[in-house]
Design a protein around this motif. Structure first.
Motif, PDB file in Angstrom:
ATOM      1  N   ASP A 100      24.013 -21.960 -36.032  1.00  0.00           N
ATOM      2  CA  ASP A 100      23.317 -21.380 -34.742  1.00  0.00           C
ATOM      3  C   ASP A 100      22.153 -22.205 -33.762  1.00  0.00           C
ATOM      4  O   ASP A 100      21.500 -22.907 -34.783  1.00  0.00           O
ATOM      5  CB  ASP A 100      23.236 -19.855 -34.854  1.00  0.00           C
ATOM      6  N   THR A 128      22.261 -14.042 -31.667  1.00  0.00           N
ATOM      7  CA  THR A 128      23.672 -14.546 -32.905  1.00  0.00           C
ATOM      8  C   THR A 128      23.883 -13.138 -33.037  1.00  0.00           C
ATOM      9  O   THR A 128      25.570 -13.116 -33.389  1.00  0.00           O
ATOM     10  CB  THR A 128      22.898 -15.080 -34.186  1.00  0.00           C
ATOM     11  N   LEU A 179      29.762 -17.264 -37.929  1.00  0.00           N
ATOM     12  CA  LEU A 179      27.984 -16.649 -37.048  1.00  0.00           C
ATOM     13  C   LEU A 179      27.541 -15.563 -38.165  1.00  0.00           C
ATOM     14  O   LEU A 179      26.179 -15.518 -38.068  1.00  0.00           O
ATOM     15  CB  LEU A 179      28.349 -15.538 -36.167  1.00  0.00           C
ATOM     16  N   SER A 189      16.964 -13.083 -34.800  1.00  0.00           N
ATOM     17  CA  SER A 189      18.121 -13.450 -34.635  1.00  0.00           C
ATOM     18  C   SER A 189      19.168 -12.475 -33.519  1.00  0.00           C
ATOM     19  O   SER A 189      20.772 -12.758 -33.690  1.00  0.00           O
ATOM     20  CB  SER A 189      19.810 -13.415 -36.104  1.00  0.00           C
TER      21      SER A 189
END
Length: 149
Positions: A30, A68, A86, A65
């Motif tokens: 990511d 993501t 992911l 995060s």
């Protein structure tokens, strides 16, 4: 009391990723992990100067995060469902893991979500308490666009 100092500092942006040469796994990470890994790499630290189990990692991620997480969630309605690639990056501490995999420090690690206000203090405490001899600190401020928005 031991004297501590910052050995180096680095700032990287998404524009720096185009010239990054950090192995074939790098492209699958990511954005936050890519930037954190590139920032540490650009410091050119000689990790061999310390026992790897005595090197800590402290990361502060401004938004955790989130981008993501949203991309993973939005993928639930796509063909095949959300991306399993992911999924590993839906944890704010994913960048800590990527730094550890790439550079092999196995000492203590901390991950904070929010600002970097306590980052250096916590790293210094790890060293003062004898839990680490050195600590890599990273503040990740990722404002990546969220797909589908």
């Amino acid at each position: 009391m031991n004297k501590m100092s910052i050995a180096a500092a680095s700032t990287v942006t998404e524009a720096d990723l185009k010239s990054a040469k950090l192995g074939q796994r790098f492209g699958r990470l990511d954005l936050q992990s890519q930037l954190a890994l590139l920032a540490v790499s650009s410091l050119k630290i000689n990790f061999d100067g310390f026992a790897r189990d005595r090197i800590g990692i402290c990361l502060a991620a401004s938004s955790g995060s989130l981008s993501t997480d949203v991309n993973f969630w939005n993928g639930r309605n796509g063909v095949g469902g959300p991306s399993p690639t992911l999924f590993a990056y839906t944890l704010p501490s994913a960048a800590v893991g990527e730094i550890a995999i790439h550079f092999k420090p196995t000492g203590p690690n901390l991950c904070f979500v929010g600002d970097d206000k306590n980052l250096l203090t916590e790293a210094a405490d790890l060293i003062r308490r004898g839990e680490a001899d050195a600590c890599v600190c990273v503040f990740a401020r990722s404002s990546a666009p969220i797909a589908g928005k």
